[in-house]
Design a protein around this motif. Sequence first.
Motif, mmCIF file in Angstrom:
data_model
loop_
_atom_site.group_PDB
_atom_site.id
_atom_site.type_symbol
_atom_site.label_atom_id
_atom_site.label_comp_id
_atom_site.label_asym_id
_atom_site.label_seq_id
_atom_site.Cartn_x
_atom_site.Cartn_y
_atom_site.Cartn_z
ATOM 1 N N LEU A 37 8.329 26.891 49.375
ATOM 2 C CA LEU A 37 7.791 27.148 48.033
ATOM 3 C C LEU A 37 7.457 25.851 47.305
ATOM 4 C CD1 LEU A 37 10.362 29.857 46.846
ATOM 5 C CD2 LEU A 37 7.956 30.256 47.460
ATOM 6 N N SER A 38 6.616 25.951 46.297
ATOM 7 C CA SER A 38 6.351 24.797 45.439
ATOM 8 C C SER A 38 7.670 24.352 44.812
ATOM 9 C CB SER A 38 5.352 25.213 44.346
ATOM 10 O OG SER A 38 5.091 24.125 43.504
ATOM 11 N N ALA A 39 7.897 23.056 44.787
ATOM 12 C CA ALA A 39 9.116 22.447 44.227
ATOM 13 C C ALA A 39 10.361 22.647 45.094
ATOM 14 C CB ALA A 39 9.404 22.919 42.804
ATOM 15 N N SER A 40 10.161 23.137 46.328
ATOM 16 C CA SER A 40 11.333 23.267 47.212
ATOM 17 C C SER A 40 11.797 21.888 47.685
ATOM 18 C CB SER A 40 11.019 24.173 48.404
ATOM 19 O OG SER A 40 9.914 23.684 49.134
ATOM 20 N N GLY A 41 10.895 20.911 47.708
ATOM 21 C CA GLY A 41 11.291 19.547 48.083
ATOM 22 C C GLY A 41 10.498 18.945 49.234
ATOM 23 N N LYS A 42 9.410 19.588 49.641
ATOM 24 C CA LYS A 42 8.641 19.123 50.803
ATOM 25 C C LYS A 42 8.149 17.678 50.626
ATOM 26 C CE LYS A 42 5.633 22.443 50.181
ATOM 27 N NZ LYS A 42 6.268 23.024 48.977
ATOM 28 N N SER A 43 7.470 17.422 49.510
ATOM 29 C CA SER A 43 6.878 16.085 49.314
ATOM 30 C C SER A 43 7.960 15.023 49.144
ATOM 31 C CB SER A 43 5.975 16.075 48.075
ATOM 32 O OG SER A 43 4.903 16.954 48.262
ATOM 33 N N THR A 44 9.022 15.375 48.447
ATOM 34 C CA THR A 44 10.107 14.411 48.214
ATOM 35 C C THR A 44 10.742 14.017 49.542
ATOM 36 O OG1 THR A 44 10.505 15.414 46.058
ATOM 37 C CG2 THR A 44 12.269 14.054 46.953
ATOM 38 N N ILE A 45 11.027 14.994 50.384
ATOM 39 C CA ILE A 45 11.666 14.701 51.672
ATOM 40 C C ILE A 45 10.692 13.958 52.591
ATOM 41 C CG2 ILE A 45 12.691 15.718 53.754
ATOM 42 C CD1 ILE A 45 13.635 18.056 51.899
ATOM 43 N N ARG A 145 13.616 23.623 38.706
ATOM 44 C CA ARG A 145 13.178 22.224 38.864
ATOM 45 C C ARG A 145 11.793 22.032 38.243
ATOM 46 N NH1 ARG A 145 14.302 21.745 45.321
ATOM 47 N NH2 ARG A 145 16.542 21.400 45.254
ATOM 48 N N PRO A 147 8.952 20.471 38.723
ATOM 49 C CA PRO A 147 8.610 19.090 38.312
ATOM 50 C C PRO A 147 7.192 18.951 37.764
ATOM 51 C CG PRO A 147 8.709 19.260 40.712
ATOM 52 C CD PRO A 147 9.204 20.558 40.170
ATOM 53 N N LYS A 148 6.299 19.843 38.166
ATOM 54 C CA LYS A 148 4.903 19.728 37.693
ATOM 55 C C LYS A 148 4.570 20.795 36.648
ATOM 56 C CE LYS A 148 3.642 17.900 42.211
ATOM 57 N NZ LYS A 148 3.369 18.417 43.554
ATOM 58 N N THR A 181 17.639 22.765 50.427
ATOM 59 C CA THR A 181 17.643 21.670 49.438
ATOM 60 C C THR A 181 18.402 22.035 48.160
ATOM 61 O OG1 THR A 181 15.530 22.371 48.491
ATOM 62 C CG2 THR A 181 15.443 20.761 50.285
ATOM 63 N N HIS A 184 21.968 20.840 49.895
ATOM 64 C CA HIS A 184 22.153 19.535 50.524
ATOM 65 C C HIS A 184 21.332 18.466 49.809
ATOM 66 C CE1 HIS A 184 24.395 21.444 53.670
ATOM 67 N NE2 HIS A 184 23.393 22.281 53.895
ATOM 68 N N SER A 185 21.865 17.246 49.837
ATOM 69 C CA SER A 185 21.189 16.147 49.135
ATOM 70 C C SER A 185 19.931 15.719 49.897
ATOM 71 C CB SER A 185 22.134 14.955 49.026
ATOM 72 O OG SER A 185 22.323 14.392 50.310
ATOM 73 N N LEU A 186 19.110 14.953 49.221
ATOM 74 C CA LEU A 186 17.906 14.397 49.848
ATOM 75 C C LEU A 186 18.288 13.583 51.088
ATOM 76 C CD1 LEU A 186 14.877 13.695 49.863
ATOM 77 C CD2 LEU A 186 15.347 11.925 48.164
HETATM 78 P P1 ADP Z 1 7.231 20.362 46.861
HETATM 79 O O1 ADP Z 1 6.561 19.222 47.568
HETATM 80 O O2 ADP Z 1 7.955 21.290 47.806
HETATM 81 O O3 ADP Z 1 6.344 21.094 45.894
HETATM 82 P P2 ADP Z 1 8.555 18.307 45.337
HETATM 83 O O4 ADP Z 1 9.097 17.388 46.396
HETATM 84 O O5 ADP Z 1 7.290 17.914 44.649
HETATM 85 O O6 ADP Z 1 8.435 19.770 45.976
HETATM 86 O O7 ADP Z 1 9.660 18.576 44.213
HETATM 87 C C1 ADP Z 1 10.990 18.859 44.539
HETATM 88 C C2 ADP Z 1 11.886 18.520 43.362
HETATM 89 O O8 ADP Z 1 13.245 18.869 43.709
HETATM 90 C C3 ADP Z 1 11.895 17.040 43.036
HETATM 91 O O9 ADP Z 1 11.935 16.912 41.615
HETATM 92 C C4 ADP Z 1 13.177 16.535 43.697
HETATM 93 O O10 ADP Z 1 13.717 15.409 43.030
HETATM 94 C C5 ADP Z 1 14.102 17.743 43.528
HETATM 95 N N1 ADP Z 1 15.194 17.847 44.528
HETATM 96 C C6 ADP Z 1 16.484 18.112 44.247
HETATM 97 N N2 ADP Z 1 17.241 18.143 45.362
HETATM 98 C C7 ADP Z 1 16.418 17.901 46.391
HETATM 99 C C8 ADP Z 1 16.619 17.801 47.807
HETATM 100 N N3 ADP Z 1 17.818 17.968 48.381
HETATM 101 N N4 ADP Z 1 15.541 17.542 48.578
HETATM 102 C C9 ADP Z 1 14.315 17.385 48.013
HETATM 103 N N5 ADP Z 1 14.060 17.461 46.685
HETATM 104 C C10 ADP Z 1 15.099 17.716 45.870
#
Ligand code: ADP
Length: 210
Positions: A37-45, A145, A147-148, A181, A184-186
Amino acid sequence: MSTSKSTNVHWHEGNLTREERWGSMGTRGGTLWFTGLSASGKSTIASALEQVLVQRGVPSYRLDGDNIRHGLNKNLGFSAEDRAENIRRIGEVAKLFADGGSVALTSFISPYRADRDQCRALHAEAGLPFIEVFVDAPIEVCEERDPKGLYKKARAGEIRGFTGIDDPYEAPTKPELVLKTGEHSLEQCVDACIEAIEKQLGVRVPAVTG
Ligand code: ADP
């Protein structure tokens, strides 16, 4: 859409095998396909993982949903047909990076199972490893979350066809890796990806030195 429109085109073999290319680079290629899903953490990871891999000498390249829609896929919207074409192109590009010896990291919602399976099949046909990574966070967590600010807009009816709100998300049935996510932590998620890269791609990711 995925059938070829061009005629009289012939595949031209190069003078190098994949093994020769990868051997000269001392690595192996493959694709990690992040879906969720959007904001699940794909781009961050994917961003954190790309950084770790490159810092440790493993060629890696990230293909990110929004970024690709700025260029290669700027002519596509969010209808089911456009989403399918979006994913098809990314699958092809990821395959090229993987063939070239990089660990390709794709971060796209990629909500439809059939589209993801098509990318998997594309890699399988080319003999390239494909790791489907389900970035699994409950929608409540993603919405919290936000973020956007996209969930807020979708709830207000300002965005139509938003995955998880008024458009479906088809969760993977047999992903190679699941990252929770919300639990579990990043860092833990990145470590799990590195383990999968070592075990499933056969790429050695050297420990940090110095
Ligand atoms: P997506 O790419 O899936 O739309 P983003 O990476 O843009 O999601 O946003 C995920 C948000 O969740 C960020 O604000 C990030 O800091 C937060 N977050 C919290 N915990 C985690 C985690 N374990 N892994 C990745 N992101 C996390």
